[in-house]
Design a protein around this motif. Sequence first.
Motif, PDB file in Angstrom:
ATOM      1  N   SER A 127       4.020  -4.544   7.465  1.00 53.35           N
ATOM      2  CA  SER A 127       4.911  -5.677   7.272  1.00 53.35           C
ATOM      3  C   SER A 127       6.013  -5.633   8.317  1.00 53.35           C
ATOM      4  CB  SER A 127       5.522  -5.614   5.864  1.00 53.35           C
ATOM      5  OG  SER A 127       6.340  -6.722   5.624  1.00 53.35           O
ATOM      6  N   HIS A 128       6.320  -6.779   8.876  1.00 48.19           N
ATOM      7  CA  HIS A 128       7.377  -6.879   9.893  1.00 48.19           C
ATOM      8  C   HIS A 128       8.228  -8.104   9.573  1.00 48.19           C
ATOM      9  CE1 HIS A 128       8.519  -6.261  14.348  1.00 48.19           C
ATOM     10  NE2 HIS A 128       9.451  -6.975  13.752  1.00 48.19           N
TER      11      HIS A 128
ATOM     12  N   ASP B 266       0.828  -1.197   0.000  1.00 49.57           N
ATOM     13  CA  ASP B 266       0.000   0.000   0.000  1.00 49.57           C
ATOM     14  C   ASP B 266       0.868   1.256   0.000  1.00 49.57           C
ATOM     15  OD1 ASP B 266      -2.240   1.685   0.205  1.00 49.57           O
ATOM     16  OD2 ASP B 266      -2.145   1.649   2.396  1.00 49.57           O
ATOM     17  N   ASN B 267       0.854   1.966  -1.105  1.00 53.64           N
ATOM     18  CA  ASN B 267       1.615   3.213  -1.224  1.00 53.64           C
ATOM     19  C   ASN B 267       0.775   4.346  -0.627  1.00 53.64           C
ATOM     20  OD1 ASN B 267       3.102   5.429  -1.908  1.00 53.64           O
ATOM     21  ND2 ASN B 267       3.092   5.051  -4.109  1.00 53.64           N
ATOM     22  N   SER B 268       0.757   4.397   0.710  1.00 53.84           N
ATOM     23  CA  SER B 268      -0.002   5.436   1.400  1.00 53.84           C
ATOM     24  C   SER B 268       0.754   5.850   2.663  1.00 53.84           C
ATOM     25  CB  SER B 268      -1.397   4.925   1.771  1.00 53.84           C
ATOM     26  OG  SER B 268      -1.343   4.142   2.945  1.00 53.84           O
ATOM     27  N   PRO B 269       0.396   6.984   3.234  1.00 51.10           N
ATOM     28  CA  PRO B 269       1.058   7.434   4.469  1.00 51.10           C
ATOM     29  C   PRO B 269       0.823   6.478   5.654  1.00 51.10           C
ATOM     30  CG  PRO B 269      -0.179   9.231   3.457  1.00 51.10           C
ATOM     31  CD  PRO B 269      -0.534   7.975   2.713  1.00 51.10           C
ATOM     32  N   ASP B 270      -0.181   5.621   5.560  1.00 53.20           N
ATOM     33  CA  ASP B 270      -0.487   4.694   6.652  1.00 53.20           C
ATOM     34  C   ASP B 270       0.375   3.433   6.637  1.00 53.20           C
ATOM     35  OD1 ASP B 270      -2.506   6.379   7.598  1.00 53.20           O
ATOM     36  OD2 ASP B 270      -3.988   5.458   6.258  1.00 53.20           O
ATOM     37  N   PHE B 271       1.044   3.153   5.516  1.00 50.70           N
ATOM     38  CA  PHE B 271       1.875   1.953   5.412  1.00 50.70           C
ATOM     39  C   PHE B 271       3.023   2.009   6.418  1.00 50.70           C
ATOM     40  CE2 PHE B 271       5.650  -0.203   3.773  1.00 50.70           C
ATOM     41  CZ  PHE B 271       5.166  -1.484   3.599  1.00 50.70           C
ATOM     42  N   LEU B 272       3.313   0.846   7.023  1.00 49.31           N
ATOM     43  CA  LEU B 272       4.395   0.755   8.006  1.00 49.31           C
ATOM     44  C   LEU B 272       5.147  -0.545   7.810  1.00 49.31           C
ATOM     45  CD1 LEU B 272       5.710   2.078  10.490  1.00 49.31           C
ATOM     46  CD2 LEU B 272       4.021   0.890  11.887  1.00 49.31           C
ATOM     47  N   HIS B 273       6.477  -0.440   7.758  1.00 55.13           N
ATOM     48  CA  HIS B 273       7.320  -1.616   7.567  1.00 55.13           C
ATOM     49  C   HIS B 273       8.445  -1.626   8.607  1.00 55.13           C
ATOM     50  CE1 HIS B 273       9.557  -4.782   5.543  1.00 55.13           C
ATOM     51  NE2 HIS B 273      10.639  -4.046   5.708  1.00 55.13           N
ATOM     52  N   PHE B 274       8.642  -2.784   9.218  1.00 58.25           N
ATOM     53  CA  PHE B 274       9.785  -3.009  10.100  1.00 58.25           C
ATOM     54  C   PHE B 274      10.662  -4.041   9.420  1.00 58.25           C
ATOM     55  CE2 PHE B 274       6.463  -1.553  12.898  1.00 58.25           C
ATOM     56  CZ  PHE B 274       7.121  -0.691  13.757  1.00 58.25           C
TER      57      PHE B 274
ATOM     58  N   GLU C  54      14.797  -1.382  11.598  1.00 57.23           N
ATOM     59  CA  GLU C  54      14.370  -0.036  11.200  1.00 57.23           C
ATOM     60  C   GLU C  54      12.878   0.004  10.862  1.00 57.23           C
ATOM     61  OE1 GLU C  54      16.147   2.911  11.045  1.00 57.23           O
ATOM     62  OE2 GLU C  54      17.774   1.785  12.012  1.00 57.23           O
ATOM     63  N   MET C  55      12.236   1.110  11.262  1.00 62.47           N
ATOM     64  CA  MET C  55      10.843   1.358  10.918  1.00 62.47           C
ATOM     65  C   MET C  55      10.826   2.270   9.695  1.00 62.47           C
ATOM     66  SD  MET C  55       7.641   3.061  13.086  1.00 62.47           S
ATOM     67  CE  MET C  55       8.705   3.380  14.427  1.00 62.47           C
ATOM     68  N   ARG C  56      10.036   1.901   8.686  1.00 58.81           N
ATOM     69  CA  ARG C  56      10.040   2.663   7.442  1.00 58.81           C
ATOM     70  C   ARG C  56       8.621   2.918   6.928  1.00 58.81           C
ATOM     71  NH1 ARG C  56      14.637  -0.813   6.873  1.00 58.81           N
ATOM     72  NH2 ARG C  56      16.510   0.429   6.466  1.00 58.81           N
ATOM     73  N   ASN C  57       8.463   4.053   6.254  1.00 57.52           N
ATOM     74  CA  ASN C  57       7.225   4.312   5.534  1.00 57.52           C
ATOM     75  C   ASN C  57       7.357   3.707   4.138  1.00 57.52           C
ATOM     76  OD1 ASN C  57       8.670   6.117   3.845  1.00 57.52           O
ATOM     77  ND2 ASN C  57       8.108   7.885   5.090  1.00 57.52           N
ATOM     78  N   TYR C  58       6.360   3.902   3.279  1.00 55.77           N
ATOM     79  CA  TYR C  58       6.389   3.257   1.968  1.00 55.77           C
ATOM     80  C   TYR C  58       7.587   3.716   1.143  1.00 55.77           C
ATOM     81  CZ  TYR C  58       5.339   1.646  -2.675  1.00 55.77           C
ATOM     82  OH  TYR C  58       5.446   1.042  -3.898  1.00 55.77           O
TER      83      TYR C  58
ATOM     84  N   PHE D  23      10.742   2.157   2.416  1.00 59.37           N
ATOM     85  CA  PHE D  23      10.697   0.723   2.094  1.00 59.37           C
ATOM     86  C   PHE D  23      11.026   0.519   0.613  1.00 59.37           C
ATOM     87  CE2 PHE D  23       7.927  -2.847   0.585  1.00 59.37           C
ATOM     88  CZ  PHE D  23       8.599  -3.885   1.200  1.00 59.37           C
ATOM     89  N   LYS D  24      10.429   1.316  -0.252  1.00 55.72           N
ATOM     90  CA  LYS D  24      10.672   1.222  -1.695  1.00 55.72           C
ATOM     91  C   LYS D  24      12.152   1.459  -2.006  1.00 55.72           C
ATOM     92  CE  LYS D  24       9.332   3.284  -6.091  1.00 55.72           C
ATOM     93  NZ  LYS D  24       8.489   4.289  -6.743  1.00 55.72           N
ATOM     94  N   LYS D  25      12.766   2.425  -1.336  1.00 59.25           N
ATOM     95  CA  LYS D  25      14.181   2.734  -1.568  1.00 59.25           C
ATOM     96  C   LYS D  25      15.067   1.542  -1.198  1.00 59.25           C
ATOM     97  CE  LYS D  25      17.733   6.149  -0.427  1.00 59.25           C
ATOM     98  NZ  LYS D  25      18.746   5.547   0.380  1.00 59.25           N
ATOM     99  N   VAL D  26      14.815   0.946  -0.031  1.00 58.32           N
ATOM    100  CA  VAL D  26      15.588  -0.216   0.411  1.00 58.32           C
ATOM    101  C   VAL D  26      15.394  -1.390  -0.551  1.00 58.32           C
ATOM    102  CG1 VAL D  26      15.768  -1.959   2.241  1.00 58.32           C
ATOM    103  CG2 VAL D  26      15.671   0.453   2.825  1.00 58.32           C
ATOM    104  N   CYS D  27      14.156  -1.628  -0.954  1.00 59.68           N
ATOM    105  CA  CYS D  27      13.867  -2.718  -1.896  1.00 59.68           C
ATOM    106  C   CYS D  27      14.542  -2.465  -3.238  1.00 59.68           C
ATOM    107  CB  CYS D  27      12.359  -2.861  -2.103  1.00 59.68           C
ATOM    108  SG  CYS D  27      11.495  -3.549  -0.686  1.00 59.68           S
ATOM    109  N   THR D  28      14.523  -1.230  -3.709  1.00 57.75           N
ATOM    110  CA  THR D  28      15.146  -0.887  -4.985  1.00 57.75           C
ATOM    111  C   THR D  28      16.641  -1.175  -4.946  1.00 57.75           C
ATOM    112  OG1 THR D  28      13.466   0.796  -5.420  1.00 57.75           O
ATOM    113  CG2 THR D  28      15.542   0.977  -6.659  1.00 57.75           C
TER     114      THR D  28
END
Length: 140
Positions: free
Chosen positions: A127-128, A35-43, A48-52, A55-60
């Motif tokens: 996602s965690h 979900d590409n939204s401000p509510d998305f949360l990834h650990f 590290e806690m990341r927003n979308y 998260f996209k930058k790390v995945c890229t």
Amino acid sequence: MTESEIIVKEIKAIHKKIAGYSEKAQLDSFLSYYDNSPDFLHFSSDGEMRNYEEFKKVCTEYYNALAEQTITTIREKPLVIAANLVVLGWTGDIIARFKNGDVMKMKSYSITNVFKKMGNKWKIIHSHESSVPPEMIKKK
């Protein structure tokens, strides 16, 4: 088949697609389920806690360095919270092969994804990930 059984079947099929995109380093297809939204949360497994966007930058960065990876499921457990909300716990082994020849082995890598049905599409809203430190094998 009950509504919950149908939902579980859908989520397992989606997770299999996500793993397939990940194995082939198909970043755009992989990210399309998040979900590409401000509510998305990834650990991430580095704590590290990341927003979308983070998260996209790390995945890229990861997928640009990745040639391919093998993902083996050890166990997955879906939990239907509501008709539009599912938690999926997954544990598996990942062997990542990088373009530079290095290999990273991640044993018992665990992910908890929260899927929310938005319109007719399931998206990961949270996602965690956690793991023991990976084994790095440098190309000689």
